[in-house]
Design a protein around this motif. Structure first.
Motif, PDB file in Angstrom:
ATOM      1  N   PHE A 105       0.644  -1.442  -0.142  1.00  0.00           N
ATOM      2  CA  PHE A 105      -0.497  -0.210  -0.122  1.00  0.00           C
ATOM      3  C   PHE A 105       0.779   1.149   0.369  1.00  0.00           C
ATOM      4  N   SER A 106       0.417   2.200  -0.654  1.00  0.00           N
ATOM      5  CA  SER A 106       1.191   3.513  -0.705  1.00  0.00           C
ATOM      6  C   SER A 106      -0.353   4.287  -0.541  1.00  0.00           C
ATOM      7  N   SER A 107      -0.425   5.500   0.098  1.00  0.00           N
ATOM      8  CA  SER A 107      -0.776   6.781   0.492  1.00  0.00           C
ATOM      9  C   SER A 107      -1.329   7.509  -0.971  1.00  0.00           C
ATOM     10  N   SER A 108       0.317   7.928  -1.773  1.00  0.00           N
ATOM     11  CA  SER A 108       0.240   8.430  -3.052  1.00  0.00           C
ATOM     12  C   SER A 108       0.324   7.707  -3.655  1.00  0.00           C
ATOM     13  N   GLY A 109      -0.554   6.382  -4.240  1.00  0.00           N
ATOM     14  CA  GLY A 109      -0.167   5.320  -5.417  1.00  0.00           C
ATOM     15  C   GLY A 109       0.716   4.992  -6.199  1.00  0.00           C
ATOM     16  N   ASP A 110       1.302   6.151  -6.811  1.00  0.00           N
ATOM     17  CA  ASP A 110       2.424   6.056  -7.019  1.00  0.00           C
ATOM     18  C   ASP A 110       3.044   6.207  -7.268  1.00  0.00           C
ATOM     19  N   PRO A 111       4.552   5.934  -5.466  1.00  0.00           N
ATOM     20  CA  PRO A 111       5.256   6.942  -5.161  1.00  0.00           C
ATOM     21  C   PRO A 111       6.637   6.161  -5.964  1.00  0.00           C
ATOM     22  N   TYR A 112       7.811   7.507  -6.314  1.00  0.00           N
ATOM     23  CA  TYR A 112       8.938   7.539  -6.678  1.00  0.00           C
ATOM     24  C   TYR A 112       9.923   6.874  -6.126  1.00  0.00           C
ATOM     25  N   MET A 113      10.737   5.438  -6.846  1.00  0.00           N
ATOM     26  CA  MET A 113      11.279   4.553  -6.031  1.00  0.00           C
ATOM     27  C   MET A 113      11.330   4.089  -4.940  1.00  0.00           C
ATOM     28  N   ASP A 114      10.148   3.890  -4.116  1.00  0.00           N
ATOM     29  CA  ASP A 114       9.326   3.328  -3.036  1.00  0.00           C
ATOM     30  C   ASP A 114       9.056   1.801  -4.538  1.00  0.00           C
ATOM     31  N   PHE A 115       9.622   0.686  -3.963  1.00  0.00           N
ATOM     32  CA  PHE A 115       9.224  -0.472  -4.801  1.00  0.00           C
ATOM     33  C   PHE A 115       8.097  -1.362  -3.913  1.00  0.00           C
ATOM     34  N   PRO A 116       7.774  -2.842  -4.255  1.00  0.00           N
ATOM     35  CA  PRO A 116       7.229  -3.784  -3.546  1.00  0.00           C
ATOM     36  C   PRO A 116       8.158  -4.555  -2.619  1.00  0.00           C
ATOM     37  N   LYS A 117       7.880  -4.977  -1.011  1.00  0.00           N
ATOM     38  CA  LYS A 117       7.789  -5.322  -0.239  1.00  0.00           C
ATOM     39  C   LYS A 117       8.945  -6.618  -1.472  1.00  0.00           C
ATOM     40  N   ASN A 118       7.782  -7.411  -1.788  1.00  0.00           N
ATOM     41  CA  ASN A 118       7.964  -8.823  -2.558  1.00  0.00           C
ATOM     42  C   ASN A 118       7.740  -8.793  -3.208  1.00  0.00           C
ATOM     43  N   PHE A 119       8.337 -10.154  -4.336  1.00  0.00           N
ATOM     44  CA  PHE A 119       7.882  -9.586  -5.116  1.00  0.00           C
ATOM     45  C   PHE A 119       7.526 -11.494  -5.570  1.00  0.00           C
ATOM     46  N   TYR A 120       6.683 -11.656  -7.216  1.00  0.00           N
ATOM     47  CA  TYR A 120       5.879 -13.107  -6.710  1.00  0.00           C
ATOM     48  C   TYR A 120       6.266 -13.458  -8.557  1.00  0.00           C
ATOM     49  N   SER A 121       5.753 -15.053  -8.563  1.00  0.00           N
ATOM     50  CA  SER A 121       5.267 -14.688  -9.684  1.00  0.00           C
ATOM     51  C   SER A 121       3.774 -14.237 -10.014  1.00  0.00           C
ATOM     52  N   TRP A 122       3.207 -13.978 -11.304  1.00  0.00           N
ATOM     53  CA  TRP A 122       2.189 -14.539 -11.769  1.00  0.00           C
ATOM     54  C   TRP A 122       1.178 -15.289 -11.235  1.00  0.00           C
ATOM     55  N   GLU A 123       1.107 -16.196 -11.739  1.00  0.00           N
ATOM     56  CA  GLU A 123       0.243 -16.865 -10.901  1.00  0.00           C
ATOM     57  C   GLU A 123       0.050 -16.600  -9.588  1.00  0.00           C
ATOM     58  N   GLU A 124       1.359 -16.419  -8.446  1.00  0.00           N
ATOM     59  CA  GLU A 124       0.589 -15.936  -7.191  1.00  0.00           C
ATOM     60  C   GLU A 124       0.152 -14.763  -6.708  1.00  0.00           C
TER      61      GLU A 124
END
Length: 233
Positions: free
Chosen positions: A190-209
């Motif tokens: 979650f990000s209150s600004s929606g598309d924050p600069y240089m704030d990346f997801p906490k984790n990455f997953y396969s698309w199926e996940e």
């Protein structure tokens, strides 16, 4: 990061945030709006190119400038017709204040492939082009380390097409950052600004996940949720 492509440079806010984190980073900024591309006084590490990134290079693409909200200027007719900025939402109750696009100007196009040919393979590609993200990404036919594109939930069908395309290129890990209302699955950041600069997801997953968690948060008719969608090889 040593080399970044900033597609949809606008006023350079993303590039500024990137430079703060990576002081030695070289940034290639692509901006279709000639007024913004020629503001001058850009940082020494930034090269601005007044071209429109698309599926082919060397063509003239109609680009619609919004004179009152230059950040939602676009080359996408679908975005102009169907986005929250034209149809409205709970946060845009009077879309007439945002849905103003003047007659298009023609802007020369270039592909991501040709940018890579000219400048090298970037560590990261940021894409924020108001509904034209699919066309930008379709100009890439090779795997790069990392990219991210802006999404709005009303563009749901295009998001799925983009992910399919990226998987076919060889991207295997995906993550989402965004503004959402209601309870979130732990796979979504979650990000209150929606598309924050240089704030990346906490984790990455396969698309199926990731897909069930993402799809559960999408309602194209609501036109509220939005953010950045990231892909890694």
């Amino acid at each position: 990061m040593k080399l970044v492509f900033d597609i949809g440079y606008n006023y350079g806010e993303f590039s500024e945030a990137c430079t703060l984190k990576h002081k030695d980073c070289k940034i290639i900024g692509l901006e279709a709006n000639p007024r913004l591309a020629n503001l001058g006084n850009q940082p020494k590490n930034v090269t601005i190119i007044n071209k429109l990134v698309s599926t082919k290079s060397g063509t003239q693409v109609p680009f619609y400038v919004n004179p009152y909200h230059e950040g939602i200027s676009t080359a996408s007719l679908d975005f102009m017709e169907n986005s929250r900025f034209n149809k409205g939402s709970k946060y845009i109750p009077n879309p007439k204040q945002t849905s103003t696009w003047v007659e298009p100007i023609n802007v020369e196009s270039i592909t991501l492939d040709d940018l890579i040919k000219d400048y090298g393979t970037p560590d990261f590609i940021k894409i924020d082009v108001e509904g034209y993200e699919k066309e930008v990404i379709e100009g890439l036919t090779q795997l790069v380390p990392f990219l991210g594109f802006e999404w709005h939930e009303e563009e749901h069908k295009n998001i799925l097409k983009i992910v399919d395309y990226l998987q076919n290129l060889g991207f295997t890990k995906f993550g989402v950052v965004g503004f959402f209302e209601g309870k979130l699955n732990e796979k979504i950041t979650f990000s209150s600004s929606g598309d924050p600069y240089m704030d990346f997801p906490k984790n990455f997953y396969s698309w199926e996940e990731l897909k069930p968690s993402f799809e559960d948060l999408i309602n194209p008719e609501r036109r509220v949720h939005f953010g950045m969608f990231y892909a890694k090889k």
